[in-house]
Write a protein that holds these residues in place. Structure first.
Motif, PDB file in Angstrom:
ATOM      1  N   SER A   1      68.868-143.528   0.212  1.00 18.63           N
ATOM      2  CA  SER A   1      69.911-142.648   0.745  1.00 18.63           C
ATOM      3  C   SER A   1      69.635-141.198   0.398  1.00 18.63           C
ATOM      4  O   SER A   1      69.191-140.871  -0.710  1.00 18.63           O
ATOM      5  CB  SER A   1      71.281-143.059   0.188  1.00 18.63           C
ATOM      6  N   ASP A   2      69.884-140.322   1.357  1.00 20.17           N
ATOM      7  CA  ASP A   2      69.744-138.876   1.124  1.00 20.17           C
ATOM      8  C   ASP A   2      70.934-138.094   1.681  1.00 20.17           C
ATOM      9  O   ASP A   2      70.839-136.912   1.974  1.00 20.17           O
ATOM     10  CB  ASP A   2      68.443-138.355   1.737  1.00 20.17           C
ATOM     11  N   ASP A   3      72.073-138.785   1.804  1.00 20.09           N
ATOM     12  CA  ASP A   3      73.286-138.137   2.298  1.00 20.09           C
ATOM     13  C   ASP A   3      74.054-137.576   1.098  1.00 20.09           C
ATOM     14  O   ASP A   3      75.016-138.171   0.615  1.00 20.09           O
ATOM     15  CB  ASP A   3      74.143-139.139   3.068  1.00 20.09           C
TER      16      ASP A   3
ATOM     17  N   LYS B   1      66.616-128.261  -4.109  1.00 17.56           N
ATOM     18  CA  LYS B   1      66.833-129.338  -3.154  1.00 17.56           C
ATOM     19  C   LYS B   1      66.181-130.632  -3.624  1.00 17.56           C
ATOM     20  O   LYS B   1      65.065-130.640  -4.139  1.00 17.56           O
ATOM     21  CB  LYS B   1      66.271-128.945  -1.779  1.00 17.56           C
ATOM     22  N   ILE B   2      66.896-131.745  -3.442  1.00 17.19           N
ATOM     23  CA  ILE B   2      66.351-133.066  -3.770  1.00 17.19           C
ATOM     24  C   ILE B   2      65.592-133.557  -2.547  1.00 17.19           C
ATOM     25  O   ILE B   2      66.184-133.917  -1.528  1.00 17.19           O
ATOM     26  CB  ILE B   2      67.479-134.042  -4.155  1.00 17.19           C
ATOM     27  N   GLU B   3      64.286-133.554  -2.643  1.00 17.19           N
ATOM     28  CA  GLU B   3      63.446-133.875  -1.482  1.00 17.19           C
ATOM     29  C   GLU B   3      63.392-135.371  -1.202  1.00 17.19           C
ATOM     30  O   GLU B   3      63.451-135.808  -0.049  1.00 17.19           O
ATOM     31  CB  GLU B   3      62.023-133.347  -1.719  1.00 17.19           C
ATOM     32  N   ALA B   4      63.244-136.186  -2.239  1.00 18.39           N
ATOM     33  CA  ALA B   4      63.058-137.628  -2.052  1.00 18.39           C
ATOM     34  C   ALA B   4      64.399-138.346  -1.978  1.00 18.39           C
ATOM     35  O   ALA B   4      65.362-137.945  -2.638  1.00 18.39           O
ATOM     36  CB  ALA B   4      62.221-138.199  -3.195  1.00 18.39           C
TER      37      ALA B   4
ATOM     38  N   LYS C   1      56.003-140.120  -3.792  1.00 17.23           N
ATOM     39  CA  LYS C   1      55.423-140.798  -4.951  1.00 17.23           C
ATOM     40  C   LYS C   1      56.478-141.147  -5.988  1.00 17.23           C
ATOM     41  O   LYS C   1      56.281-142.039  -6.805  1.00 17.23           O
ATOM     42  CB  LYS C   1      54.347-139.912  -5.593  1.00 17.23           C
ATOM     43  N   LYS C   2      57.583-140.430  -5.933  1.00 19.73           N
ATOM     44  CA  LYS C   2      58.640-140.655  -6.916  1.00 19.73           C
ATOM     45  C   LYS C   2      59.994-140.516  -6.232  1.00 19.73           C
ATOM     46  O   LYS C   2      60.209-139.597  -5.422  1.00 19.73           O
ATOM     47  CB  LYS C   2      58.511-139.633  -8.056  1.00 19.73           C
ATOM     48  N   SER C   3      60.889-141.420  -6.514  1.00 24.46           N
ATOM     49  CA  SER C   3      62.218-141.368  -5.906  1.00 24.46           C
ATOM     50  C   SER C   3      62.988-140.151  -6.421  1.00 24.46           C
ATOM     51  O   SER C   3      62.613-139.512  -7.412  1.00 24.46           O
ATOM     52  CB  SER C   3      63.000-142.644  -6.236  1.00 24.46           C
ATOM     53  N   GLY C   4      64.092-139.854  -5.758  1.00 27.61           N
ATOM     54  CA  GLY C   4      64.919-138.722  -6.179  1.00 27.61           C
ATOM     55  C   GLY C   4      65.928-139.075  -7.250  1.00 27.61           C
ATOM     56  O   GLY C   4      66.761-138.242  -7.625  1.00 27.61           O
TER      57      GLY C   4
END
Length: 438
Positions: free
Chosen positions: A164-166, A178-181, A271-274
């Motif tokens: 999820s990125d909402d 900003k959280i990219e992942a 490569k890495k989650s947020g």
């Protein structure tokens, strides 16, 4: 006997001093001593990256099993901790003197709370969450499922591992970077209580998500669907206590922190989650390292003077000023905004002015006292998303003119003055001619 009592007294003081020295204060509002309740000590190592990030920022974590009979949140009416972390989703009963009422009282005292549940969430954890304004899915077997926005994995799975990125659009809550992942989430969803206006969704599910038992076919429509499902929520109480609630304990784990993530349908593989960035930044907000305001040096006086009067007169010109600072995690920095307002209030606002600032934390304005006498208040009620609220009030009486303070000749009354003198002049001329004319 007296010597024995003295030894007990000294020992008690030595135990309490560490708690009192690290406690929450107005000058340094960051929580320092944190109680972490676990239902399995293995969580201490499996979630060590999250705990280490807190320790590196100066937090003193006290790990205890949730059923420890000696745990308590306060002693001698003094709170021993500044914050509480509940990583015990399956707990059926708290140990020691802790219960739901004690946790609610802990938050009511202005302290902070983190609740992490999972698919095995007990009724007790659900009750604590309900007290904070969110409701987990009533189905004990339900999990959040998304067949469109799930995380790509080697096995097809049941699409309960969601990417999820909402995110909520708020720099003060999640930081300016900003959280990219996408964030990995696997657990149960919750909804916000519509009667509680203090709860905010920080991470929401996508419109294609729903909450159901992943191991059985749907026989009835799911109770939670789409963006109504909150994955992570926060609460800022009226006393500025902060609460974080999520239905996924796994999202704090080292495995999720280190795991790569690729959202289905996307060619981008991170490569890495947020998770680490998201939860670290969110914890800074929850523990008052960001978004905590204080107001000092509230002043008011007549224009051209410096001393604060005990009473104003109607139509006086006055100046009002206040200094507002924001805690940066290590020190107080000037808070800069253009939406701070002051009210001159008696039953309702007679004057409402936006304060101008000098970019150094000083907010000020000037205005004329209204032509109404009574007991007024200078009021600043400042509430902004993500920031602690400010409520300032200062009472001051306003008096009318004294009898010797009015102007001797009022310009608006000149026509009446003219009429009176013209009548006197006319009467004098008429009398003269009446007496002396033949």
């Amino acid at each position: 006997m007296g010597k024995f009592l003295w030894v007990i007294f000294v020992a008690s003081i030595s135990i309490l001093i560490p708690f009192l020295c690290n406690s929450f204060s107005v000058d340094t509002p960051t929580d320092r001593r944190v109680l972490v309740l676990l239902d399995d000590l293995a969580i201490k190592s499996s979630h060590s990256l999250y705990f280490n990030s807190l320790k590196s920022r100066g937090f003193d974590l006290d790990f205890k099993l949730v059923d420890d009979p000696k745990i308590t949140l306060q002693r001698y009416s003094q709170h021993l901790y500044d914050a509480l972390i509940l990583f015990c989703p399956s707990v059926e009963r708290f140990g020691g003197s802790i219960d739901v009422a004690a946790i609610v009282n802990f938050v009511d005292s202005g302290r902070d709370l983190i609740i992490a549940a999972d698919a095995n969430a007990s009724d007790l954890i659900r009750e604590v969450a309900t007290e904070c304004g969110v409701d987990f899915d009533e189905d004990p077997l339900a999990m959040v499922i998304d067949h469109i926005n799930y995380a790509v994995s080697e096995t097809e799975g049941d699409h309960t591992l969601i990417a999820s990125d909402d995110f909520i659009k708020s720099d003060v809550i999640l930081g300016s970077k900003k959280i990219e992942a996408p964030v990995l989430f696997q657990g149960i969803g919750h909804s916000l209580n519509p009667a509680n206006g203090l709860v905010l969704k920080v991470l929401s599910a996508s419109p294609s998500a729903y909450s159901a038992n992943p191991k059985s076919k749907l026989s009835t429509p799911p109770s939670l669907t789409g963006s109504a499902i909150s994955l992570v929520s926060v609460v800022q109480a009226r006393n500025n206590a902060r609460v974080l609630i999520t239905g996924s304990l796994s999202m704090f784990s080292n495995r999720f922190f280190k795991s790569g993530v690729q959202k289905t349908g996307s060619q981008t593989k991170h490569k890495k989650s947020g998770n680490e960035q998201f939860l670290t930044e969110l914890s800074k907000w929850v523990f008052h390292e960001r978004g905590h305001l204080k107001a000092v040096n509230v002043k008011h006086h007549k224009v051209g003077e410096t001393d604060e009067p005990s009473v104003y007169r109607i139509n006086d010109e006055l100046e009002y000023s206040v200094e507002i600072y924001e805690w940066s995690g290590t020190s107080w920095k000037p808070y800069v905004a253009d939406d701070v307002q002051v009210q001159f209030y008696m039953m309702s606002p007679f004057v409402l002015k936006t304060l101008s600032n000098d970019n150094k934390g000083l907010y000020s304005t000037s205005f004329k006292v209204p032509d109404v006498y009574g007991v007024f208040q200078f009021k600043v009620e400042y509430q902004k998303l993500g920031y602690t609220s400010l409520s300032l009030s200062k009472q001051i009486p306003v008096r009318p003119y004294r009898h010797n303070e009015y102007e001797r000749f009022i310009p608006a009354a000149y026509p009446y003055y003219g009429a009176a003198f013209s009548m006197m002049t006319g009467f004098f001329i008429f009398s003269f001619f009446h007496l002396y004319s033949k």
